[in-house]
Every structure is written in C-alpha cells, then in structure tokens.
Design an enzyme around this catalytic site. Structure first.
Site, PDB file in Angstrom:
ATOM      1  N   HIS A   1      -4.585   1.617  10.313  1.00 46.68           N
ATOM      2  CA  HIS A   1      -5.511   2.509  11.025  1.00 46.68           C
ATOM      3  C   HIS A   1      -6.725   2.887  10.179  1.00 46.68           C
ATOM      4  O   HIS A   1      -7.710   3.396  10.711  1.00 46.68           O
ATOM      5  CB  HIS A   1      -4.787   3.740  11.576  1.00 46.68           C
ATOM      6  CG  HIS A   1      -4.567   4.836  10.591  1.00 46.68           C
ATOM      7  ND1 HIS A   1      -4.630   6.151  10.960  1.00 46.68           N
ATOM      8  CD2 HIS A   1      -4.280   4.837   9.268  1.00 46.68           C
ATOM      9  CE1 HIS A   1      -4.392   6.920   9.909  1.00 46.68           C
ATOM     10  NE2 HIS A   1      -4.169   6.138   8.869  1.00 46.68           N
TER      11      HIS A   1
ATOM     12  N   LYS B   1       2.655   1.498   6.069  1.00 46.36           N
ATOM     13  CA  LYS B   1       2.628   2.848   6.637  1.00 46.36           C
ATOM     14  C   LYS B   1       1.238   3.444   6.487  1.00 46.36           C
ATOM     15  O   LYS B   1       0.738   3.610   5.379  1.00 46.36           O
ATOM     16  CB  LYS B   1       3.644   3.750   5.943  1.00 46.36           C
ATOM     17  CG  LYS B   1       3.620   5.169   6.483  1.00 46.36           C
ATOM     18  CD  LYS B   1       4.564   6.066   5.725  1.00 46.36           C
ATOM     19  CE  LYS B   1       4.373   7.495   6.206  1.00 46.36           C
ATOM     20  NZ  LYS B   1       4.610   8.459   5.158  1.00 46.36           N
TER      21      LYS B   1
ATOM     22  N   GLY C   1       0.835  -1.198   0.000  1.00 44.53           N
ATOM     23  CA  GLY C   1       0.000   0.000   0.000  1.00 44.53           C
ATOM     24  C   GLY C   1       0.866   1.243   0.000  1.00 44.53           C
ATOM     25  O   GLY C   1       0.502   2.268   0.574  1.00 44.53           O
TER      26      GLY C   1
ATOM     27  N   ASP D   1      -4.163  -6.145  -4.978  1.00 45.43           N
ATOM     28  CA  ASP D   1      -5.099  -5.854  -3.891  1.00 45.43           C
ATOM     29  C   ASP D   1      -4.575  -6.494  -2.616  1.00 45.43           C
ATOM     30  O   ASP D   1      -4.501  -7.713  -2.514  1.00 45.43           O
ATOM     31  CB  ASP D   1      -6.467  -6.443  -4.267  1.00 45.43           C
ATOM     32  CG  ASP D   1      -7.537  -6.232  -3.220  1.00 45.43           C
ATOM     33  OD1 ASP D   1      -7.224  -5.804  -2.083  1.00 45.43           O
ATOM     34  OD2 ASP D   1      -8.710  -6.528  -3.517  1.00 45.43           O
ATOM     35  N   PHE D   2      -4.202  -5.675  -1.629  1.00 50.72           N
ATOM     36  CA  PHE D   2      -3.598  -6.235  -0.412  1.00 50.72           C
ATOM     37  C   PHE D   2      -4.559  -7.065   0.424  1.00 50.72           C
ATOM     38  O   PHE D   2      -4.145  -7.752   1.344  1.00 50.72           O
ATOM     39  CB  PHE D   2      -2.873  -5.192   0.423  1.00 50.72           C
ATOM     40  CG  PHE D   2      -3.643  -3.980   0.895  1.00 50.72           C
ATOM     41  CD1 PHE D   2      -4.935  -4.048   1.385  1.00 50.72           C
ATOM     42  CD2 PHE D   2      -3.029  -2.741   0.867  1.00 50.72           C
ATOM     43  CE1 PHE D   2      -5.607  -2.924   1.843  1.00 50.72           C
ATOM     44  CE2 PHE D   2      -3.681  -1.600   1.329  1.00 50.72           C
ATOM     45  CZ  PHE D   2      -4.977  -1.704   1.810  1.00 50.72           C
TER      46      PHE D   2
ATOM     47  N   ARG E   1      -2.362  -0.478  -5.764  1.00 49.24           N
ATOM     48  CA  ARG E   1      -3.246  -0.675  -6.920  1.00 49.24           C
ATOM     49  C   ARG E   1      -2.494  -0.346  -8.210  1.00 49.24           C
ATOM     50  O   ARG E   1      -1.628   0.535  -8.217  1.00 49.24           O
ATOM     51  CB  ARG E   1      -4.476   0.202  -6.772  1.00 49.24           C
ATOM     52  CG  ARG E   1      -5.367  -0.236  -5.595  1.00 49.24           C
ATOM     53  CD  ARG E   1      -6.448   0.742  -5.352  1.00 49.24           C
ATOM     54  NE  ARG E   1      -5.792   1.996  -4.951  1.00 49.24           N
ATOM     55  CZ  ARG E   1      -6.413   3.082  -4.572  1.00 49.24           C
ATOM     56  NH1 ARG E   1      -7.715   3.129  -4.557  1.00 49.24           N
ATOM     57  NH2 ARG E   1      -5.742   4.155  -4.213  1.00 49.24           N
TER      58      ARG E   1
END
Length: 162
Positions: free
Chosen positions: A72, A68, A5, A53-54, A29
């Site tokens: 959250h 990072k 990401g 796509d993670f 992506r």
C-alpha cells in the site's frame, strides 16, 4: 517464512512463537535488521536476518513470503517490482501472504477509504480492492487464493506462485 520488509521482526517473532516447526528470515534494509527483536530463548536457531533491497531481490527458497503493510506504500509499477522480486525468489506453489487493507469498492464506507487518500497524498501509495489485488498479483505471477478479513482494518490476502 520470509518476512519481506519486516522491520525489526515483531511479526516474524510472533509467527515463530506460534509455529514451533517454522524457521524464518527477516529481510529488510541492513540498518533495520541490525536492530532486530528476534533474540529470545525459544527462537534460538530458527531465524536469520538478511539485509537488502526488496526492489532488487529477496531471499530465495521460502515456503511462505509475508508482506505486511508494504504494497500500500507504492503505486502499481513499484508494487509490481516488489512482487517480481518475491516471485523470482519463490518456487511454484510457494505462498504469498499480503497484509493490507482491502477496499470494498462500490462506494461502501470503510476506514481504508480515508487511508487511501492519505497514502495518495503522502507516499504515492494506494489501497486496493480485491479485484485490483487479483490483477496486480496475476501480473506478477501469483494466483489469488483467498482474502481473509480480520477484526482490524487489514485483511490477509493469500496468493500462490504459479
């Protein structure tokens, strides 16, 4: 180093500049990595991009995986899906570095408390305490190694794939 990401790669670029023996993978992506910032002479041949796509899978074989400001954004179940993708890709002993705010708990004032409220309202994400990170990581197959505070709001949470 696999930056999961990692957006356009600003952090990965900085890491590669500081670690001349490191190679990196920028994973995000496809449309995002297409606009990467990694083309510079000192980094030639030390990086590659990969789109995906993670929630499904991340590139395998990394010694380090970096998340990072990713976890959250998500509640626990979605965060576990992301961490599960990383754990499936990571060999035992691989390191996971999570850069996120760590709430102090116990009602101690901290700028991340306000961010926690915003995350809950805007994206259904949340900030977590050290104990919550430890539990989440354990559920995903990682052992919390240490939490390194930084001068800024986020900390670096280091975990090991077990």
């Amino acid at each position: 180093m696999v930056d999961v990401g990692g957006g356009r790669g600003g952090l990965l670029r900085a890491v590669l500049r500081q670690g001349p023996s490191l190679d990196g993978v920028l994973f995000d992506r496809p449309a995002t990595v297409a606009g990467h910032l990694l083309d510079e002479p000192g980094l030639t041949g030390r990086w590659r991009t990969e789109g995906g796509d993670f929630f499904e899978a991340v590139p395998p074989g990394g010694d380090f995986y970096l998340l990072k400001h990713i976890l959250h954004d998500w509640g626990d179940e979605d965060a576990l899906r992301i961490l599960g993708s990383v754990r499936r890709a990571a060999a035992a002993g691989a390191r996971l570095l999570v850069v996120d705010a760590v709430l102090p708990g116990g009602g101690v004032p901290h700028p991340a408390v306000e961010l926690d409220i915003v995350m809950l309202m805007v994206v259904e994400g949340r900030e977590r305490t050290a104990a919550e990170f430890e539990e989440l990581l354990a559920r995903a197959g990682f052992r919390l190694h240490r939490i390194l505070p930084t001068p800024a709001m986020p900390s670096v949470i280091e975990a090991v794939a077990v």
